[in-house]
Design a protein around this motif. Sequence first.
Motif, PDB file in Angstrom:
ATOM      1  N   THR A  42      51.620 -69.669  48.608  1.00 36.18           N
ATOM      2  CA  THR A  42      50.584 -69.324  49.582  1.00 36.18           C
ATOM      3  C   THR A  42      49.225 -69.064  48.956  1.00 36.18           C
ATOM      4  N   GLY A  43      49.180 -68.894  47.636  1.00 36.63           N
ATOM      5  CA  GLY A  43      47.900 -68.611  46.993  1.00 36.63           C
ATOM      6  C   GLY A  43      48.041 -68.605  45.486  1.00 36.63           C
ATOM      7  N   MET A  44      46.946 -68.292  44.808  1.00 38.78           N
ATOM      8  CA  MET A  44      46.928 -68.297  43.352  1.00 38.78           C
ATOM      9  C   MET A  44      45.921 -67.271  42.864  1.00 38.78           C
ATOM     10  N   ASN A  45      46.204 -66.646  41.721  1.00 40.53           N
ATOM     11  CA  ASN A  45      45.209 -65.780  41.099  1.00 40.53           C
ATOM     12  C   ASN A  45      45.402 -65.772  39.591  1.00 40.53           C
ATOM     13  N   PHE A  46      44.496 -65.078  38.902  1.00 38.67           N
ATOM     14  CA  PHE A  46      44.555 -64.969  37.452  1.00 38.67           C
ATOM     15  C   PHE A  46      44.801 -63.530  37.050  1.00 38.67           C
ATOM     16  N   ASP A  47      45.539 -63.364  35.957  1.00 35.64           N
ATOM     17  CA  ASP A  47      45.773 -62.028  35.415  1.00 35.64           C
ATOM     18  C   ASP A  47      45.814 -62.156  33.898  1.00 35.64           C
ATOM     19  N   GLY A  48      44.741 -61.727  33.237  1.00 30.34           N
ATOM     20  CA  GLY A  48      44.684 -61.816  31.791  1.00 30.34           C
ATOM     21  C   GLY A  48      44.715 -63.241  31.280  1.00 30.34           C
ATOM     22  N   GLY A  49      44.121 -64.170  32.029  1.00 34.54           N
ATOM     23  CA  GLY A  49      44.093 -65.565  31.616  1.00 34.54           C
ATOM     24  C   GLY A  49      45.321 -66.355  32.011  1.00 34.54           C
ATOM     25  N   THR A  50      46.272 -65.713  32.676  1.00 36.64           N
ATOM     26  CA  THR A  50      47.496 -66.382  33.108  1.00 36.64           C
ATOM     27  C   THR A  50      47.376 -66.780  34.577  1.00 36.64           C
ATOM     28  N   THR A  51      47.764 -68.034  34.876  1.00 34.50           N
ATOM     29  CA  THR A  51      47.731 -68.512  36.259  1.00 34.50           C
ATOM     30  C   THR A  51      49.010 -68.088  36.965  1.00 34.50           C
ATOM     31  N   ASN A  52      48.866 -67.334  38.046  1.00 37.40           N
ATOM     32  CA  ASN A  52      50.002 -66.845  38.817  1.00 37.40           C
ATOM     33  C   ASN A  52      49.978 -67.429  40.228  1.00 37.40           C
ATOM     34  N   LEU A  53      51.158 -67.677  40.759  1.00 33.14           N
ATOM     35  CA  LEU A  53      51.287 -68.201  42.107  1.00 33.14           C
ATOM     36  C   LEU A  53      51.808 -67.112  43.036  1.00 33.14           C
ATOM     37  N   ALA A  54      51.177 -66.967  44.186  1.00 30.24           N
ATOM     38  CA  ALA A  54      51.639 -66.030  45.212  1.00 30.24           C
ATOM     39  C   ALA A  54      52.586 -66.784  46.140  1.00 30.24           C
ATOM     40  N   LEU A  55      53.775 -66.220  46.352  1.00 31.95           N
ATOM     41  CA  LEU A  55      54.796 -66.879  47.169  1.00 31.95           C
ATOM     42  C   LEU A  55      54.900 -66.234  48.550  1.00 31.95           C
ATOM     43  N   ALA A  56      55.455 -67.000  49.473  1.00 35.52           N
ATOM     44  CA  ALA A  56      55.586 -66.514  50.851  1.00 35.52           C
ATOM     45  C   ALA A  56      56.515 -65.309  50.947  1.00 35.52           C
ATOM     46  N   ASN A  57      57.418 -65.120  49.978  1.00 32.49           N
ATOM     47  CA  ASN A  57      58.322 -63.974  50.017  1.00 32.49           C
ATOM     48  C   ASN A  57      57.678 -62.707  49.441  1.00 32.49           C
ATOM     49  N   GLY A  58      56.381 -62.803  49.080  1.00 33.60           N
ATOM     50  CA  GLY A  58      55.662 -61.635  48.589  1.00 33.60           C
ATOM     51  C   GLY A  58      55.635 -61.499  47.085  1.00 33.60           C
ATOM     52  N   GLU A  59      56.332 -62.351  46.376  1.00 36.33           N
ATOM     53  CA  GLU A  59      56.373 -62.265  44.922  1.00 36.33           C
ATOM     54  C   GLU A  59      55.215 -63.010  44.282  1.00 36.33           C
ATOM     55  N   LEU A  60      54.934 -62.641  43.033  1.00 39.07           N
ATOM     56  CA  LEU A  60      53.908 -63.286  42.235  1.00 39.07           C
ATOM     57  C   LEU A  60      54.564 -63.759  40.946  1.00 39.07           C
ATOM     58  N   ILE A  61      54.531 -65.079  40.674  1.00 33.62           N
ATOM     59  CA  ILE A  61      55.219 -65.612  39.503  1.00 33.62           C
ATOM     60  C   ILE A  61      54.254 -66.462  38.680  1.00 33.62           C
ATOM     61  N   GLN A  62      54.526 -66.533  37.379  1.00 32.84           N
ATOM     62  CA  GLN A  62      53.690 -67.350  36.502  1.00 32.84           C
ATOM     63  C   GLN A  62      53.937 -68.830  36.766  1.00 32.84           C
ATOM     64  N   LEU A  63      52.876 -69.595  36.690  1.00 25.50           N
ATOM     65  CA  LEU A  63      52.956 -71.031  36.937  1.00 25.50           C
ATOM     66  C   LEU A  63      53.982 -71.697  36.023  1.00 25.50           C
ATOM     67  N   GLY A  64      54.036 -71.267  34.764  1.00 23.33           N
ATOM     68  CA  GLY A  64      54.936 -71.894  33.806  1.00 23.33           C
ATOM     69  C   GLY A  64      56.417 -71.638  34.050  1.00 23.33           C
ATOM     70  N   LEU A  65      56.743 -70.700  34.968  1.00 26.59           N
ATOM     71  CA  LEU A  65      58.146 -70.394  35.240  1.00 26.59           C
ATOM     72  C   LEU A  65      58.736 -71.212  36.392  1.00 26.59           C
ATOM     73  N   VAL A  66      57.903 -72.030  37.011  1.00 25.59           N
ATOM     74  CA  VAL A  66      58.379 -72.846  38.135  1.00 25.59           C
ATOM     75  C   VAL A  66      59.395 -73.873  37.642  1.00 25.59           C
ATOM     76  N   GLU A  67      60.538 -73.924  38.313  1.00 25.29           N
ATOM     77  CA  GLU A  67      61.624 -74.853  37.948  1.00 25.29           C
ATOM     78  C   GLU A  67      61.463 -76.203  38.642  1.00 25.29           C
ATOM     79  N   THR A  68      61.253 -76.176  39.947  1.00 21.82           N
ATOM     80  CA  THR A  68      61.117 -77.416  40.699  1.00 21.82           C
ATOM     81  C   THR A  68      59.982 -77.274  41.715  1.00 21.82           C
ATOM     82  N   ILE A  69      59.420 -78.411  42.098  1.00 24.81           N
ATOM     83  CA  ILE A  69      58.342 -78.464  43.092  1.00 24.81           C
ATOM     84  C   ILE A  69      58.716 -79.478  44.158  1.00 24.81           C
ATOM     85  N   GLU A  70      58.548 -79.101  45.396  1.00 21.84           N
ATOM     86  CA  GLU A  70      58.861 -80.014  46.511  1.00 21.84           C
ATOM     87  C   GLU A  70      57.617 -80.286  47.334  1.00 21.84           C
TER      88      GLU A  70
END
Length: 224
Positions: free
Chosen positions: A196-224
């Motif tokens: 649902t969105g994206m932000n930066f934290d200390g130079g790291t690109t993070n993705l905001a998910l619909a379930n309320g979590e924030l995860i690092q871009l590099g941890l994504v396993e699959t994309i649909e």
Amino acid sequence: MAIDPLVGTGIASGSQISAAQGSLSELGADYQRFLTLLTAQISNQDPLEPMDSTTFVSQLAQLSQVEQSVVTNSNLEGLSAQLTSVAALAGVGMIGRTVTAPSDQLVLSDGAAEFQYRLGGAAEQVSALIRTSDGVLLREIASLPTEAESLHSVDWNGLDVDGLPVPDGTFFVEIRALDAQGAAVNTASYARAQVTGMNFDGGTTNLALANGELIQLGLVETIE
């Protein structure tokens, strides 16, 4: 909070370039001071006891090494800024997409939910425990696939241990795995969610998910 990746990257890049330019400017001033001092010493030396030139050569070599280090750092900072920009653009392109990423959250919607898991080694027994946010066990799903490394998908029909339907909501899943000797096997759980969105934290690109979590871009396993 979502931000403009190009604006954020430009600010970081500008500050890095300014720092490098400042270091080079200071180094140039040091060169001038050194040459001025060297000229004065040579002009006033005793011809019968000339100064040892080895010291001056050594100092010049040290200044050259410092100059090379500053230039190298400047190049690395520029490369880092470019990579940050690429990661930011990749993150923007994923907004609205569904991704699979590490998570222990499980969203039950319309009486159905799905989660994934991966085992760190071969297991003899694998089960999933679904709990409420305060730790109450709702359901245990046993006899799950035991192969290592593969990303396994599991469906939950929204029923509790008594076979009664559970109201929609967010729950938590725990994967338990044992090997043939009864020892615990490392596990990792995953969830599918829309970005649902994206932000930066200390130079790291993070993705905001619909379930309320924030995860690092590099941890994504699959994309649909």
